[in-house]
Design an enzyme around this catalytic site. Sequence first.
Site, PDB file in Angstrom:
ATOM      1  CG  ASN A 253      -0.165  -0.164   2.351  1.00 56.58           C
ATOM      2  OD1 ASN A 253       0.568   1.103   2.872  1.00 56.58           O
ATOM      3  ND2 ASN A 253      -0.269  -1.179   3.281  1.00 56.58           N
TER       4      ASN A 253
ATOM      5  CG  ASP B 263      -6.817  -5.201   6.267  1.00 57.35           C
ATOM      6  OD1 ASP B 263      -6.645  -5.066   7.240  1.00 57.35           O
ATOM      7  OD2 ASP B 263      -7.569  -4.137   5.504  1.00 57.35           O
TER       8      ASP B 263
ATOM      9  CE  LYS C 100       9.100 -12.554 -14.184  1.00 51.29           C
ATOM     10  NZ  LYS C 100      10.223 -11.749 -14.935  1.00 51.29           N
TER      11      LYS C 100
ATOM     12  CG  PHE D  54      -2.998   6.187  13.216  1.00 52.26           C
ATOM     13  CD1 PHE D  54      -2.796   7.515  12.544  1.00 52.26           C
ATOM     14  CD2 PHE D  54      -2.446   6.125  14.513  1.00 52.26           C
ATOM     15  CE1 PHE D  54      -2.044   8.418  12.952  1.00 52.26           C
ATOM     16  CE2 PHE D  54      -1.546   7.155  15.131  1.00 52.26           C
ATOM     17  CZ  PHE D  54      -1.588   8.326  14.266  1.00 52.26           C
TER      18      PHE D  54
ATOM     19  CE  LYS E  88      -8.673   0.341  13.236  1.00 57.32           C
ATOM     20  NZ  LYS E  88      -7.628   1.028  12.006  1.00 57.32           N
TER      21      LYS E  88
ATOM     22  CE  LYS F 191     -10.332  -4.015  14.450  1.00 49.48           C
ATOM     23  NZ  LYS F 191      -9.381  -3.699  13.542  1.00 49.48           N
TER      24      LYS F 191
END
Length: 401
Positions: free
Chosen positions: A209, A278, A288, A322, A336, A340
């Site tokens: 990401n 995730d 490869k 965060f 959240k 959590k």
Amino acid sequence: MLTGKKIVLGVSGGIAAYKAAALTSKLVQKGAEVKVIMTPGAQNFIAPTTFQALSRQPVYTDTFDEQDASGIQHIDVADWADLFLLAPATANLIGKLANGLADDMLSTTLLATEAPVYLAPAMNVHMYSHPAVMKNMKQLDAWGFRFIEPGEGYLACGYVGKGRLEEPLTIVQVLEDQMKKKQLLKGKKVLVTAGPTREQIDPVRYFTNPSTGKMGFALARQAAELGADVTLVSGPVQLDTPSGVHRVDVTTADEMYQQVMQHYPHQDLVIKSAAVADYRPAVTYEQKMKKREGDYVVEMERTKDILKELGETKEHQYLIGFAAETQEIEKYGREKMKKKNLDAIVVNNVSDEGAGFGHDTNASLFFTKKGTEETYPLMTKDELASKVLEAAAKEMSGGWA
């Protein structure tokens, strides 16, 4: 806050060197021990005897003029210092420090010291904004050097603008405030996660990401400045380790999970700012994969939810998460935090200009379980990190009503 502190004042060659005399006097009045190092240029503006009289300490002007044959003075002075203050810090001195150059007593001592270094720049307004000077200051900032920004006003060159050395009283106040801040997390153990994770498909491909780790590194840097013992668990990023921070490098979500859970029991404050994957490929190929005709479907499996497990197993720890959102950020952030079992959460709208991944700035909402609510407008990530940590420290110590 400065009583008994050992301060080395570095004076370089600018007209603002005359203010360094008043600064020396005010630091001594605050109870600090002050040793002054002058560059050759500084001596063109003010005499060493002035600083000797004000500080009641020897003044250092020459690397090779050893005042005590039993030691090496630039090493001894570097080790003696509790903090280093450069006022005025000229463009030349900033450039030398940013590039590791050492050709006089002041620059050699600076390279040898492990004390915090504060720079109070003073120069012509155009020199201050020159790309080379800005680049050098940015590099020093990334290494953990602290800047006391110059004021705006009439300059000796005749220009009016930013570049005037900040007033001695203000510089002393900044140092006192910094000393006070260092008590906020003194003796506390802080764990910060930062950056992305990489989940391999084969030796040359992976899922990841856009996280650069800048927010997590800012949190680690600011926590260390607040006196904490900081462990930084970082995914693959291109950032220098903040001064005084213990860094653990990982690549995958599973590696980050292992390191976080290993360190977690001993921490007082944990901040999960890393953008952990995730999902990961269900199968990783050792060789490869060759290009083939048609589409290719990658089967994915869930990674471990590190933040959720931390919330479920926490005992004494204060846990901050965060959330990077693009819509209904307050709603999703509160959900959240509850799901959590967090003590606090920082919610970013990553679609806002100048906020989120890759930027040096951020804008956030901050909520805590105890009811604290803050809206932080666009600011540098270090400024945001400082505000989040100060709020957390107050809650941890019972400072919020």
